[in-house]
Every structure is written in structure tokens, then in C-alpha cells.
Write a protein that holds these residues in place. Structure first.
Motif, mmCIF file in Angstrom:
data_model
loop_
_atom_site.group_PDB
_atom_site.id
_atom_site.type_symbol
_atom_site.label_atom_id
_atom_site.label_comp_id
_atom_site.label_asym_id
_atom_site.label_seq_id
_atom_site.Cartn_x
_atom_site.Cartn_y
_atom_site.Cartn_z
ATOM 1 N N ASN A 28 62.871 73.128 89.195
ATOM 2 C CA ASN A 28 63.384 73.883 88.044
ATOM 3 C C ASN A 28 62.618 75.186 87.851
ATOM 4 O O ASN A 28 62.926 75.963 86.965
ATOM 5 C CB ASN A 28 63.301 73.032 86.775
ATOM 6 C CG ASN A 28 61.864 72.689 86.410
ATOM 7 O OD1 ASN A 28 60.939 72.942 87.164
ATOM 8 N ND2 ASN A 28 61.689 72.107 85.239
ATOM 9 N N ILE A 29 61.607 75.448 88.677
ATOM 10 C CA ILE A 29 60.708 76.578 88.382
ATOM 11 C C ILE A 29 61.458 77.908 88.358
ATOM 12 O O ILE A 29 62.307 78.177 89.194
ATOM 13 C CB ILE A 29 59.499 76.632 89.337
ATOM 14 C CG1 ILE A 29 58.458 77.626 88.795
ATOM 15 C CG2 ILE A 29 59.925 76.979 90.762
ATOM 16 C CD1 ILE A 29 57.083 77.498 89.396
ATOM 17 N N THR A 30 61.169 78.709 87.367
ATOM 18 C CA THR A 30 61.808 80.004 87.191
ATOM 19 C C THR A 30 60.686 81.016 86.995
ATOM 20 O O THR A 30 60.247 81.651 87.929
ATOM 21 C CB THR A 30 62.769 79.954 85.997
ATOM 22 O OG1 THR A 30 63.643 78.836 86.182
ATOM 23 C CG2 THR A 30 63.615 81.203 85.904
ATOM 24 N N THR A 31 60.208 81.126 85.748
ATOM 25 C CA THR A 31 59.035 81.955 85.518
ATOM 26 C C THR A 31 57.873 81.331 86.279
ATOM 27 O O THR A 31 57.682 80.115 86.252
ATOM 28 C CB THR A 31 58.741 82.040 84.013
ATOM 29 O OG1 THR A 31 59.803 82.760 83.405
ATOM 30 C CG2 THR A 31 57.425 82.760 83.751
ATOM 31 N N ASN A 32 57.110 82.167 86.988
ATOM 32 C CA ASN A 32 56.000 81.666 87.804
ATOM 33 C C ASN A 32 54.748 82.457 87.464
ATOM 34 O O ASN A 32 54.582 82.851 86.309
ATOM 35 C CB ASN A 32 56.402 81.765 89.269
ATOM 36 C CG ASN A 32 57.026 83.122 89.558
ATOM 37 O OD1 ASN A 32 56.372 84.157 89.496
ATOM 38 N ND2 ASN A 32 58.335 83.135 89.815
ATOM 39 N N GLU A 33 53.903 82.763 88.409
ATOM 40 C CA GLU A 33 52.665 83.499 88.109
ATOM 41 C C GLU A 33 52.592 84.768 88.956
ATOM 42 O O GLU A 33 51.526 85.161 89.436
ATOM 43 C CB GLU A 33 51.435 82.616 88.332
ATOM 44 C CG GLU A 33 51.524 81.220 87.754
ATOM 45 C CD GLU A 33 51.522 81.177 86.229
ATOM 46 O OE1 GLU A 33 52.508 80.655 85.650
ATOM 47 O OE2 GLU A 33 50.563 81.655 85.612
ATOM 48 N N ALA A 34 53.735 85.457 89.120
ATOM 49 C CA ALA A 34 53.832 86.588 90.052
ATOM 50 C C ALA A 34 52.713 87.626 89.898
ATOM 51 O O ALA A 34 52.118 88.060 90.877
ATOM 52 C CB ALA A 34 55.193 87.270 89.890
ATOM 53 N N LEU A 35 52.425 88.004 88.672
ATOM 54 C CA LEU A 35 51.412 89.053 88.476
ATOM 55 C C LEU A 35 50.035 88.583 88.954
ATOM 56 O O LEU A 35 49.230 89.374 89.437
ATOM 57 C CB LEU A 35 51.356 89.442 86.992
ATOM 58 C CG LEU A 35 50.620 90.739 86.676
ATOM 59 C CD1 LEU A 35 51.418 91.949 87.157
ATOM 60 C CD2 LEU A 35 50.344 90.855 85.182
ATOM 61 N N MET A 36 49.798 87.284 88.820
ATOM 62 C CA MET A 36 48.541 86.726 89.308
ATOM 63 C C MET A 36 48.500 86.740 90.837
ATOM 64 O O MET A 36 47.449 86.895 91.437
ATOM 65 C CB MET A 36 48.344 85.294 88.795
ATOM 66 C CG MET A 36 48.330 85.167 87.282
ATOM 67 S SD MET A 36 46.936 86.041 86.516
ATOM 68 C CE MET A 36 47.762 87.462 85.826
ATOM 69 N N ALA A 37 49.676 86.595 91.447
ATOM 70 C CA ALA A 37 49.750 86.691 92.907
ATOM 71 C C ALA A 37 49.356 88.109 93.329
ATOM 72 O O ALA A 37 48.668 88.305 94.336
ATOM 73 C CB ALA A 37 51.160 86.349 93.393
ATOM 74 N N ILE A 38 49.773 89.088 92.532
ATOM 75 C CA ILE A 38 49.397 90.468 92.858
ATOM 76 C C ILE A 38 47.895 90.671 92.657
ATOM 77 O O ILE A 38 47.235 91.342 93.451
ATOM 78 C CB ILE A 38 50.242 91.461 92.033
ATOM 79 C CG1 ILE A 38 51.699 91.308 92.473
ATOM 80 C CG2 ILE A 38 49.758 92.890 92.230
ATOM 81 C CD1 ILE A 38 52.668 92.159 91.720
#
Ligand code: PLP
Lengths: 501, 442
Positions: free
Chosen positions: B328-338
Motif C-alpha cells: 500500500n506504500i505511497t508516501t515514502n522517504e524520498a527526500l531522505m533518499a536524496i
């Protein structure tokens, strides 16, 4: 005219062309005896990482950022995403979260715990629920936790229930969460008006129904006015009512899930409560429950006793959904957001976001965009169908979205919810001024006009963005799919004989 | 009334008039009896200055420690360079959404592709997604992936798994009827291979190993574990602290199927619980890739032949597949990946290794000093990275004495056991001071 920056920016691995040794961070070194070393059997070989100085790394990522678009750049009318302005003062909040370890002695973080506690209290108040847990890192994690809570509740009552009802307007995460929680998903079809068909619901609910997952206002932006009746129908059969409150923007300050009969609700602090979206995350969620259900919430929750703040676990807690205390760094941003708006501002959010949506509907009323139940007011968002335009010109919702990019706007959410053909889902939010709303409506009207005049040109848009439409077949085909530099290197080595099978 | 974040507040009436509507018309569908009556019990609106003062008041209620805490347990204190904070603060990234419209979002797409690529090098695995929430939830998703692949329900985990990861795993997998079976540690604190082979059989869906494990101990027999598992078609999952991979063998070298972990130690602050950064990676195998949850960015070309990036393999996701989605994951931790991408790029090949070595050295220095000067022992004797356990006579007594000196000691494992974490932010002086305070209360 708007034009996005375009840099021919190489991959970070390909900037240093000399192979010379460079480094962007100086590592602090202590003068201590170093007669220790990793056993040879565990030691790793060379790693292929870039070698760059700080300034090279910074310039690279700044250039990339210039080829991106945020809500600070312009309007992002993405339906269901609530791209409101993120007040800069939110950044002040880091001072009470950034350097604190989640397992630190509670006596050393009383101020941070107080902030979490106050946020819990405020969210209880705006949702009308009895307790809130901020342990869930996002909305979907909240849904999963909510489903598991319902499961544990029913199991405790020894009642065998294996079906979860989901409205057909629901966000895809609802059925996905229900099935992760072990339930069979049963869809409730909407009626002509776009609302839950209460008669159909009545005939579908049974002893097997664990609960009903619902968004109100639903994803069409319509308020489910029969909510009290829906709640009765579900509860009479021993089911529970779950509120997908990812987006509370359409009712915040007007009506509360707790007063509508919901038992469990999740909120997305990264939508309604101003936490920036970070290009896909991180967000922060809240999961709130009423009555007996509060005892099942994930832990820790902050409680106050004898003037001290402590972390506690509700009696029948389902456990932890994430490893620590939740995305507290973002909870603190929501804290600042609520404090900055206060009761006066919070009470205006639904009024102003609803006003913005209905104003856009008014501005677009003579366009060829179609609307189900045109006489019903919308709340925070509206879903138009571009089907007529598509049938008459061949210009699709996707083409219209790309046309908007060329006008300097982000695009609405498209093809969602799936029950609307050629859907354009627009959510303007309360932070877009009347001037911006007018510009957006005019841009959309111009695009529709062009759909009739010069459809081919629209189908080739966008051209003002860094790149034009991307080759999705190449991107996804087993023989060309390339998800990392490592795969690029392998493809070179194997002369493209690298198929994902 | 005006408010700095609400541009239309003062023109509400004019807009309504233009539309020929009243505010009540817009809410005519909300039953009157359900509407909020009276005022919400919330504080009054505060100016930015007042908010700042309130935050200062709250900060003053926290204890200002003399040194970063000697605390780990899954996340550890590290220095986050200003350049990392500056880049993730760029509002073109910070205030953007998931790149549904790739043409206008090349910046974040390339940055995420670079995260995937950098992490792929560190893990030595081909496919990395652009983030899960944290280590615990990545592990849970990996176990669910294995279940979808082979339909088996037994999962082997080490007894020395981080208990927080275990708890998340239990919460997520219990509804699917997953059963967890634990493997004992040997004297070294690594997996007891005899116990493991007894428990491993054709009913096992996946086996999870943690490197290093909760006690900081480095598993030194993973080749055998992977071999045993592969023969029985058991999916292998390895949890890693990516920072330790500066020195030790990566999951890819063992040929594991799925790697999980947390990127917190690579440029992300402690944040009192999050945001962190769930890592998930798989081998180049369609069966694994198609079951993988989360967003993946891929490289392609645009209509003019220019290089570009876009989200790929999206048919796995909730909006396309609904109840049949991989997650179900939608919002994730993208900015943290950056943040991870920027930090790894800054460290580079040499810095990454230097940092790992410095941490390895300092943590061994601290452990030896404690053992030598205080006579405390370790429960397990295996080699470790960054974290180590010591037995002391009275945890509370030591902990409170340290706190009185403004030092936060290790994590309480029991009344007589502490797990300490030493990184590049703990100077020799800080370590020495901690040990001398511990000595005073011996
Ligand atoms: C209506 C709705 N429900 C659930 C979600 C899921 O929330 P999240 O992205 O935080 O997991 C979203 C947004 O993505 C949403 O719009």
C-alpha cells in the motif's frame, strides 16, 4: 513566458573524468592505537563511488533542483495530494527534534514530548476522537495499522469476519491496506450522484463484514450526506467504520469524523497540516480512535501524569508499525502549522479550500469539461471528465495535463478516481490566491480551446519543460529497463544482452 | 481578518458574490446536526516570533547533553554536513510531490536515480527502490514479498535481531499468518549454524539475517547460511547498516535475494524517531523485482532523443493494482533518499572507507577501555562494528551518574547490560570522560 531550466547534467558518477582522488567531507580523526582491523574473511573489495569535492557535489544537485517544480515554484493542483503552501517557520521546529535519539531517557526530552502531547491533543480536538497515535510514518501505514486494529478487535470478540468493504471511489491504498491486513475486499459501487449507494451497502453488509473504509468528502470531492445512516448500517452488523482522513482539508473546522460515527481515522500531516512533501516523502501520519478502539492504537503514545510526559503503550495495542516513535521531525512541523493558524485559522481551512474549488468550477462552467452532479457543491477538490473533449478532438486528459505544464502550472491528478473517464482531479487548496486561481482557469480554458483548434500541437506538449514526453516502453521493457548505474555498466559489459527475466 | 498564509481570507465575500453563492450554499450538503458548534479548543494563532519563543521554551525543557548520546539500537548519532541540509532544503525538491509528471520533475528523478545507483554500489545489488519508511517496515515488506513468491509461512530470524525490527515485523505479518522461528546465537554472538540447519526446511519461506546484529556483532558465516537456504528455495533477506559496508562484505557478494536496512546513518539526523530511510534492494531477477514494493526510477529517452528519467514498473503499485498491489506504500522517504545520495557523494570512495575505519577504531577503543579499566565483560565475544554490549553491575546507577554529568550512556538491555554506540561524533575526550564517570560509581 515560462521556461524550465535545462542542464545537460551528467550522472554523479561521470563528473570526475580524471579519476583523481577528491573528497567532499573531511573525516575527524582521533589519535588512538589502531591495532584493530576487520577480519580478512569479512573485508570488502573496492566500491565504485564518485570522487568529488563539496562544491562539485553542491553545484550538481543545485542544477538538478532547477529542473524540478515544487509548490514554492507555482500552483500544484494535484487532486488528493493537498499541495498547500508549507510555511517557512515550520523549519524552526527542528531545534526540538533533530538531535534527539528516540531511545533517550524520557527525563532528557520533556520539551519534545510536550510538543508531541500537545499535537495529539489538538488532533483529538479537530477529529473528535478519543486518542491519537503519531507512530505511523504516513497515511498508508495508518490505514494498515487501522485495519490490523479492527482485526484484533474482532478476534478479541471471537467474531469471524473476513470481508472489508471499500467504496469504489476510494484511494488505491484502502483496498491495498485491507488486503495486507488479511481481508477480502468487497467494493461498494457509487450511485448516479457519486455517493455511497446506501441500499446497496445495506444489502452487502453481513456478519462477515469487518468494517467499511470510507473517505468523506469522497475522492470526487462530494460530502457523503448519508453518513449517519451509513454508520448505523455498519455498526448494526457489528462492523467498524474507518475514515481515510488523508485529506481533512474539505471539512477541517466544519465537521469532525468522530461526530460522524467513525471509529478509527488516519490523517496525513503532510497534506492537511502543512508538512512539505519532499518529492514523495517523508510525511507523517496520525491514527486516531474512539471508545474501545483507542486501546488498540499503535504505540508509543505520549501521556501526561503528575506534570511529566511519558511514552506509553495502550492496553491492547497492535504494537509498532514503524521502528521508533513515528516521524516526529515532521510532527513538529505540523505543530508549528497548527500554532501559526490557531483556532481562528484552522476553522477557515475547509471554508477557504472549498471556496477555491467551487470558484474554479464556476470559472470553468462553460468549458466542455463535464461534472457528475453539477449542482452539488464540491469540497476541497473536484473531478472533471474530459471525455467529451477527447471524443470530439482526440485530446486526452493526459494531453491536457501536459498542456498545463507548458503554461507553468503543475498538472492535476489524472485518471483517478477510476470511476470517472478521462478524469482531471483538481485540488486548488486554500493557499492559492484568487489571482492565481484566475490564471489557472484561464490557462485551462485556453488549452481546451486549442484542443479544438490545434490538437496535434497539444499532443506533442510539453515543450517548455526540461524534457519532452518520455519513452515509457523503453523505460519498462525487460530488455531495456535500467534502474541503476550498476545495470548501465552491466549492459555495456554484456553488449545489451541483459534481460530482466 | 487577514493571515499570512491565507490569501483569500479577506476577499471571501467578494468571491462568493461573484459566484452568486453564500458560504452556507457550499456546505448545504453537510447535515446541520453534525456540524461543529462553537469554537474548537485550540490555541489562538501565534506570530512567527511567538512560535519561535514557544519552541525555545520547549527546548529549554530538554536536557542539553554535553556530548551526543552513546546510544544506538538501530539509529546512531552522526554529523550531518551543512551541504546535505542545504541541498535537501532546496524548495524545488523539498516542496515537490512524487514525480507523476516526469517532464517537469527531471531534477528529483535524476537525484533519486542517483540514490538508487549509489546504494546499489554500496549493497552490490542491481535494483534499489526509492525508499520505504524505515528498517523495520522494509523488513516486514521483504518478508511479505517472500510469502507472495513461495506461499510458505515460516520465517527464520536470529534471536539477536533488533527487537524493534522484530516488533514491526510481527505487527505487519501476523494478519497473514506468518510464523517466526528464532535461531540461537553461539558464544561469539553469531548465528548457531547447527540450530539453523535443524530449523531450516522446505516449509520455510525466508530467512532473515542482520549484519551487524543487534549486539553490533558481525556475522562471519553468511556464505553457509545463503548456501543452505538456496538449496531449499528459501528466500534470503539480509538487514544491513549501510555504513558498515564501508568495511565489510556487502549483501550482493553473498548473493542474497533481498537487502533491507536504514539510511539514517548516511546523512540523516536522529529526529527523535523519524523521518528515517528504509532501504530495500533486490538481485537482478524478474521474480523479485516484480514483487518489490515502492517507487523505482529508471532511465529512458524523451521524444527528441534526450536522456531522461521516469518512474518505472508502476503496475506493481496500489493506484494501478489496488488490492492486488505489492504494497500500500505511497508516501515514502524520498527526500531522505536524496540526503543519502548527497552524503555518499560527499564522502566518496575514500571518505566512506575512512569514516567506517574511524568508527570501527573508536568503538573498539571504547570497548577495550571499559573492559580493561572497569573489568566489565561482554556477553558475546565476536567482532563488532560501532555498537557493543557490556555487562555492568547496575545499569541504573551508572546511567544516572552519567546523566548527572551531562552524558547519556548506552541503551538499557537489562538491569546489568548496556548497549553502547560510538561513532565519529564521540571524541576520545568524550569516551574517556564517560569511562571515568563509570569508574566513580563502580
Ligand atoms: C485519499 C488518500 N488516502 C490515502 C493516501 C495515502 O497516504 P500516504 O501517501 O501518506 O501513504 C492518500 C495519499 O497518497 C490519499 O490521497
Amino acid at each position: 513566458m515560462w521556461r524550465q531550466a535545462l542542464w545537460d547534467e551528467p550522472l554523479i558518477f561521470e563528473i570526475n573524468k580524471t579519476g583523481s582522488s577528491r573528497q567532499g567531507i573531511m573525516i575527524p580523526k582521533e589519535d588512538i592505537e589502531d591495532d584493530v582491523s576487520i577480519p580478512d574473511s569479512l573485508r570488502r573489495k573496492e566500491i565504485d563511488l564518485p570522487e568529488l569535492t563539496e562544491n562539485e557535489v553542491v553545484r550538481h544537485f543545485v542544477r538538478l533542483s532547477q529542473m524540478n517544480y515544487g509548490v514554492d515554484t507555482g500552483m500544484m493542483p494535484l487532486g488528493s495530494c493537498t499541495m498547500k503552501y508549507n510555511p517557512k517557520s515550520e523549519e524552526l521546529a527542528q531545534t526540538i527534534t533533530e538531535d534527539y535519539h528516540p531511545l533517550q531517557d524520557e527525563s532528557t526530552v520533556q520539551g519534545t514530548l510536550e510538543m508531541v502531547y500537545e499535537t495529539q491533543e489538538w488532533l483529538k480536538e479537530v477529529t473528535g476522537m478519543d486518542e491519537c497515535s503519531l507512530q505511523v510514518p504516513a497515511g498508508s501505514a495508518g490505514e494498515l495499522a487501522g485495519v490490523i486494529m479492527m482485526r484484533k478487535y474482532h478476534l478479541g470478540k471471537m467474531s469471524h469476519k473476513d470481508e472489508m468493504l471499500v467504496a469504489d471511489t476510494a484511494h488505491g491504498t484502502n483496498p491495498a491496506s485491507a488486503s495486507m491486513g488479511g481481508y477480502k475486499v468487497v467494493y461498494i459501487k457509487s450511485n448516479e450522484e457519486g455517493l455511497v449507494d446506501v441500499d446497496l451497502l445495506r444489502s452487502t453488509v453481513s456478519e462477515r463484514t469487518a468494517g467499511f473504509m470510507l473517505t468523506n468528502p469522497n475522492t470526487l470531492g462530494l460530502f457523503e450526506e448519508n453518513i449517519a445512516e451509513i454508520s448505523k448500517v455498519i455498526h448494526e452488523k457489528g462492523g467498524l467504520l474507518y475514515y481515510d482522513g488523508a485529506n481533512l482539508n474539505g471539512i477541517l473546522g466544519i465537521v469532525r469524523p468522530g461526530d460522524m460515527g467513525f471509529d478509527v481515522v488516519h490523517l496525513n500531516l503532510h497534506k492537511t497540516f502543512g508538512v512539505p512533501h519532499g518529492g514523495g516523502g517523508p510525511g507523517a501520519g496520525a491514527l486516531c480512535a474512539k471508545g474501545e478502539m483507542a486501546r488498540y492504537l499503535p504505540y508509543p503514545i505520549v501521556k501526561k501524569a503528575d506534570g511529566k510526559f511519558t511514552l506509553y503503550k495502550p492496553e491492547r495495542s497492535i504494537g509498532k508499525i514503524s521502528s521508533f516513535n513515528g516521524n516526529i521531525g515532521n510532527v513538529a512541523r505540523a505543530y508549528v502549522y497548527i500554532l501559526g493558524l490557531g483556532k481562528e485559522g484552522i476553522s477557515e481551512i475547509a471554508r477557504l479550500s472549498t471556496l477555491a474549488t467551487n470558484y474554479l468550477i464556476y470559472k470553468l462552467k462553460d468549458s466542455n469539461l463535464e461534472l457528475r452532479s453539477p449542482d452539488r457543491p464540491r469540497k476541497h477538490e473536484v473531478v472533471f471528465s474530459a471525455k467529451r473533449i477527447y471524443d470530439e478532438t482526440g485530446v486526452s486528459a493526459l494531453d491536457i495535463a501536459k498542456g498545463l505544464l507548458d503554461e507553468g502550472f503543475y498538472a492535476p491528478t489524472i485518471y483517478f478516481p477510476p470511476i470517472v473517464e478521462e478524469a482531471l482531479m483538481i485540488e486548488p487548496t486554500e493557499t492559492e490566491s484568487i489571482e492565481t486561481l484566475d490564471m489557472f482557469a484561464n490557462a485551462l480554458l485556453k488549452i481546451i480551446e486549442n484542443a479544438y483548434k490545434n490538437p496535434d500541437r497539444l499532443r506533442q506538449s510539453p515543450s517548455n519543460t526540461a524534457v519532452s514526453r518520455l519513452d515509457q516502453t523503453k523505460a519498462n521493457h525487460p530488455s531495456t529497463v535500467t534502474p541503476s548505474y550498476k545495470v548501465e555498466k552491466l549492459r555495456l559489459l554484456l553488449k545489451n544482452d541483459l534481460i530482466l527475466k | 481578518m487577514t493571515h499570512p498564509w491565507l490569501p483569500n481570507l479577506s476577499s471571501k465575500e467578494d468571491i462568493l458574490k461573484a459566484m452568486g453563492k453564500t458560504e452556507n450554499d457550499l456546505f448545504s450538503d453537510v447535515p446541520k446536526e453534525l456540524m461543529i458548534k462553537g469554537e474548537l479548543s485550540l490555541p489562538h494563532a501565534r506570530s512567527e516570533y511567538e512560535v519561535k519563543m514557544r519552541l525555545r521554551e520547549l527546548k529549554d525543557k530538554n536536557v542539553e547533553l554535553k556530548y551526543p548520546p552513546f546510544l544506538g539500537g538501530g539509529v546512531c548519532p552522526h554529523y550531518v554536513p551543512e551541504a546535505v541540509k542545504f541541498i535537501i532544503g532546496r524548495s524545488e525538491f523539498y516542496t515537490s510531490y512524487t514525480p507523476y509528471q516526469p517532464e517537469i520533475s527531471q531534477g528529483i528523478l535524476q537525484a533519486l536515480y542517483e540514490y538508487q545507483s549509489l546504494m546499489a554500489e554500496i549493497l552490490d545489488m542491481e535494483v534499489v527502490n526509492s525508499s520505504m519508511y524505515d528498517w523495520g517496515s522494509s523488513l516486514a515488506e521483504a518478508v511479505l514479498m517472500a510469502f507472495r513468491i513461495n506461499g510458505r509461512k515460516k520465517v527464520i530470524i536470529p534471536e539477536l535481531i533488533n527487537p524493534l525490527h522484530e516488533e514491526v515485523l510481527r505487527t505487519w505479518t501476523e494478519p497473514r499468518g506468518i510464523q517466526l522461528v528464532k535461531v540461537r546465537p553461539n558464544e561469539e554472538g553469531t548465528l548457531d549454524l547447527d540450530d539453523l540447519s535443524r530449523k531450516l526446511n522446505g516449509e520455510v519461506s525466508s530467512i532473515y539475517v542482520e549484519q551487524p546484529n543487534f549486539y553490533g556483532i558481525l556475522e562471519d558465516n553468511l556464505e553457509t547460511v545463503v548456501d543452505l537456504a538456496r538449496k531449499l528455495k528459501v528466500v534470503t533477506i539480509m538487514g544491513v547498516n549501510p555504513l558498515s559496508l564501508s568495511l565489510i562484505k556487502p549483501p550482493g557478494e553473498y548473493g542474497v535475494d533481498i537487502a533491507v536496512g536504514d539510511g539514517q546513518e548516511l546523512g540523516i539526523p536522529l529526529n527523535y524517531g523519524g523521518p528515517y530511510m528504509g532501504i530495500m534492494a533486490v538481485r537482478w531477477d524478474a521474480r523479485l523485482v516484480r514483487q518489490m514494493p515502492g517507487r523505482i526510477v529508471g532511465k529512458t529517452k524523451d521524444e527528441n532523443g534526450r536522456q531522461g528519467y521516469t518512474l518505472i514498473l508502476q503496475t506493481r503499485e496500489q493506484f494501478a493494482r489496488r488490492e492486488k498491489a505489492t504494497s500500500n506504500i505511497t508516501t515514502n522517504e524520498a527526500l531522505m533518499a536524496i540526503a543519502n545520495a548527497v552524503y555518499i557523494s560527499l564522502l566518496g570512495k575514500n571518505g566512506f572507507k575512512e569514516l567506517g575505519e574511524e568508527i570501527y577504531k573508536r568503538s573498539h577503543y571504547a570497548m577495550r577501555k571499559i573492559v580493561k579499566e572497569l573489568g566489565y565483560s561482554r556477553k558475546f565475544q565476536g567482532d563488532f562494528f560501532e555498537e557493543f554490549e557490556i555487562n555492568l553491575k547496575n545499569y541504573d546507577k551508572v546511567h544516572n551518574a552519567l546523566l548527572r554529568h551531562g552524558i547519556h550512556g548506552g541503551l538499557k538491555l537489562s538491569d546489568t547490560s548496556s548497549l553502547l554506540c560510538v561513532t565519529e561524533v564521540h571524541s576520545k575526550k568524550a569516551i574517556d570522560e564517560m569511562v571515568s564517570v563509570m569508574k566513580e560509581v563502580m
